[in-house]
Write a protein that holds these residues in place. Structure first.
Motif, short mmCIF file in Angstrom:
data_model
loop_
_atom_site.label_atom_id
_atom_site.label_comp_id
_atom_site.label_asym_id
_atom_site.label_seq_id
_atom_site.Cartn_x
_atom_site.Cartn_y
_atom_site.Cartn_z
N THR A 155 -33.65 -23.29 -65.33
CA THR A 155 -34.36 -22.01 -65.32
C THR A 155 -35.10 -21.85 -64.00
N THR A 162 -29.59 -14.25 -68.03
CA THR A 162 -28.89 -15.48 -68.38
C THR A 162 -27.56 -15.48 -67.64
N THR A 220 -36.87 -13.93 -64.24
CA THR A 220 -36.58 -15.26 -64.77
C THR A 220 -35.08 -15.38 -64.98
N THR A 236 -31.99 -17.85 -66.21
CA THR A 236 -31.57 -19.05 -66.92
C THR A 236 -30.08 -19.27 -66.65
#
Length: 334
Positions: free
Chosen positions: A195, A145, A212, A214
Motif C-alpha cells: 500500500t 486498487t 491511497t 493498494t
C-alpha cells in the motif's frame, strides 16, 4: 451793553454745539460697541453650537451574517446607552461612545445610542452569510486498487498548469506515479504488492489531494498434490531402472502484466541406480493443471551425471497465466 449780549449769545451757541457733537459721538460709540459685542457673542455661540453637534459615524449599514463593524457617537462626552431593536445583532465592547455590532441573523435592525431623552440610530440591513469559494483539487478517485504489473490513470481538476503541479510518493518500490504532459491525469503503475500513499499538490492554490494505492499480488498460486518426500521410478539414460526420492519442493513466482514466471526447486536423491557409470541421467515427469483440471504445462526434470546414493538440487522454470490457481503433479518417468 449790546456788545456784552452778543458775547453771551455767541458763548451759549458754542456750548450748545459742543453738547450736540458730544451726544452724536456718544451715540455713535454706543452703536459701534453694541455691534462689536453682538458680533463676538454670535461667533462664540456658533462655535459652541458647532462643538455640541452629536452624530453617529454611520446612519445606515449593510452586513452579512457573521460580519461586524464599530458604531461611534461623536460630539459629546456624555456616556451613551447602546441598544438594538431586535436580536439580529450582538452588541459588544461597549464604551461611552462606541459599540461593536455583529450580525447574527439576516433581517433589519436599528442600533441606537441614547443621550438623555434623544436617540441617535443606525439602520442595519443584514443579508445571509455569503459562501466563500475555496480552491479545491478534485481527483477522480482517492482510493485505488491496482494489480501488480498493471497500470491505471486518474483524472484531476484544476486550472493550474502542470508545471506548477507535483506529486510526492514515499513508496516508489510499490507504485510509480507520474503526471501526464497535458496536466489532466495521474499515471500509476503497480510494481509490487503493498500500500502506498501519494500526495498530489497544486502549488499555486496551495491545495492537495491524497491518494491511497493498494497493489495486489496477481501472480498465480501453486500447490503440490504429491505426498513429499515421494519416491518415483525412472529410467536412466542407459535405459536402466532406478529409484529417486523427491523432497524439499518449493515454488516461487513473479508476475508481470499478463503472466507469472514460476521457479520450482527441490532435491532428488538417486537410489538403486544399478550402475557405477557417471554418465547416467535420471528423469522425473511433472504436469501443471489449472483449477478445472486441465493440463496447461508438462515437462521433465532432468539430472545429469548422477551417482547412486547422492542427493542433487534441481531448478525448473515455467510460465503460466496470471490470476489462476495451479496444481503441480510429479510422476514416474516411463
Amino acid at each position: 451793553m449790546n456788545q456784552f449780549k452778543k458775547l453771551m449769545i455767541a458763548s451759549m451757541m458754542t456750548c450748545t454745539m459742543s453738547l450736540s457733537v458730544s451726544a452724536v459721538n456718544a451715540k455713535t460709540t454706543t452703536k459701534t460697541n453694541t455691534k462689536v459685542t453682538a458680533k463676538a457673542t454670535t461667533k462664540k455661540a456658533t462655535k459652541k453650537a458647532k462643538k455640541q453637534t452629536i452624530k453617529l459615524n454611520s446612519t445606515t449599514k449593510a452586513l452579512t451574517v457573521g460580519t461586524s463593524f464599530t458604531l461611534k457617537l461623536t460630539g459629546t462626552k456624555t456616556k451613551a446607552a447602546w441598544s438594538a431593536s431586535n436580536g439580529r445583532v450582538k452588541l459588544s465592547k461597549k464604551t461611552k461612545n462606541s459599540v461593536k455590532v455583529t450580525a447574527v441573523k439576516n433581517g433589519n435592525v436599528y442600533v441606537s445610542a441614547k443621550i438623555g431623552k434623544t436617540y441617535y440610530s443606525c439602520y442595519v440591513k443584514i443579508g445571509k452569510k455569503g459562501t466563500t469559494t475555496k480552491a479545491t483539487l478534485a481527483v477522480s478517485s482517492n482510493k485505488v486498487t491496482l494489480a501488480q504489473g498493471a497500470y491505471t490513470t486518474l483524472t484531476y481538476t484544476t486550472k493550474t498548469d502542470v508545471s506548477k503541479m507535483s506529486i510526492t510518493n514515499a513508496d516508489k518500490d510499490i507504485v510509480s506515479a507520474n503526471l501526464s504532459d497535458d496536466g489532466k491525469t495521474v499515471i500509476l503503475n503497480g510494481l509490487k504488492a503493498g500500500t502506498a500513499t501519494l500526495t498530489l499538490k497544486d502549488n499555486v492554490n496551495k491545495t492537495s489531494a491524497e491518494i491511497t494505492v493498494t497493489v495486489t499480488d496477481n501472480s498465480a498460486s501453486f500447490t503440490i498434490d504429491n505426498d513429499l518426500p515421494g519416491t518415483f521410478s525412472t529410467y536412466t539414460s542407459d535405459h536402466l531402472s532406478a529409484v529417486t526420492t523427491l523432497s524439499n519442493v518449493n515454488v516461487t513466482s513473479t508476475a508481470d502484466d499478463d503472466s507469472t514466471s514460476a521457479t520450482i526447486t527441490g532435491k532428488v536423491k538417486v537410489e538403486n541406480l544399478g550402475t557405477d557409470d557417471n554418465d547416467n541421467h535420471v528423469f522425473i515427469n511433472y504436469s501443471i493443471n489449472d483449477s478445472k483440471g486441465h493440463s496447461v504445462k508438462s515437462g521433465t526434470i532432468m539430472l545429469f551425471n548422477v551417482q547412486s546414493g547422492q542427493t542433487y538440487n534441481f531448478t525448473q522454470k515455467v510460465s503460466v497465466d496470471n490470476d489462476n490457481s495451479y496444481v503441480i503433479h510429479f510422476s514416474d518417468y516411463r
